[in-house]
Design a protein around this motif. Sequence first.
Motif, mmCIF file in Angstrom:
data_model
loop_
_atom_site.group_PDB
_atom_site.id
_atom_site.type_symbol
_atom_site.label_atom_id
_atom_site.label_comp_id
_atom_site.label_asym_id
_atom_site.label_seq_id
_atom_site.Cartn_x
_atom_site.Cartn_y
_atom_site.Cartn_z
ATOM 1 N N ARG A 52 5.147 -2.111 13.269
ATOM 2 C CA ARG A 52 5.772 -1.394 14.386
ATOM 3 C C ARG A 52 6.075 0.041 14.004
ATOM 4 O O ARG A 52 6.126 0.923 14.863
ATOM 5 N N ILE A 53 6.274 0.283 12.705
ATOM 6 C CA ILE A 53 6.511 1.654 12.246
ATOM 7 C C ILE A 53 5.267 2.495 12.484
ATOM 8 O O ILE A 53 5.340 3.616 12.999
ATOM 9 N N ARG A 54 4.113 1.980 12.097
ATOM 10 C CA ARG A 54 2.862 2.704 12.331
ATOM 11 C C ARG A 54 2.645 2.947 13.823
ATOM 12 O O ARG A 54 2.238 4.034 14.234
ATOM 13 N N LYS A 55 2.932 1.945 14.629
ATOM 14 C CA LYS A 55 2.760 2.098 16.075
ATOM 15 C C LYS A 55 3.667 3.187 16.620
ATOM 16 O O LYS A 55 3.266 3.977 17.488
ATOM 17 N N SER A 56 4.906 3.255 16.101
ATOM 18 C CA SER A 56 5.848 4.266 16.583
ATOM 19 C C SER A 56 5.394 5.675 16.227
ATOM 20 O O SER A 56 5.784 6.648 16.883
#
Length: 225
Positions: free
Chosen positions: A147-151
């Motif tokens: 989710r960090i990469r997506k953010s």
Amino acid sequence: MGTWQQHYDVIIAGAGPAGLSCAQRLAGSELSVLLIDKAQQIGPKSCAGGITHLAGGFDLPEGKFRSFAHQKVYLNGIPFRFRLVNPLKTITRQDLAAHQLSKIHGAENIRLMHPARLLEIHQTHVITDRGTFGFKYLVGADGSASRIRKSLNLSNKYCAGLYTEIPEITQKFTWHVFPRRLGTAYFWAFPHLDHTNVGLFYNPENLPADDARRLLRKHLDGTAT
């Protein structure tokens, strides 16, 4: 587990090997650390359990891993033997996690919160299903579907793996590759202390999941070519 701080110097998302290693490095420092993971139990995960020399920083617990310098690679069915200068080691994710958790146990600056899901990620804080927490630094160690990469608007492109555990205990560490037919896909056999992990790594863009399952079944039956 008590009242949580609302702001931390460092928030680590993900308590896998990478996240726990980061927490180990920060344990006992002047930085306050919140380690978040979505799992009810830290450790268990679908994984072959192999650790290469590239992860040489891992301090593995005695009696919980096996070490293999000799490898056999079957290239289109033709065997090739070789010896690694730095042996490949195998350990279950449960045993690895238990060992890493023991290294941060008692560190007053570390807080482990699980199960907790990241709901929103902002520049200065994260919102979870257990509260909102501010940070100075955010570490993304939350796996392939991060989710960090997506953010950060970064793509999450990854390959897949299927495996099973068989009771046979062996000294044979093997790989089977068929570059003309399967491209980058390969079969593996990783011997552990009480079982052997056998599986197939593949790119879903090149090999559909149903075909991958069929190929793994044929490999286990000894009929894959």
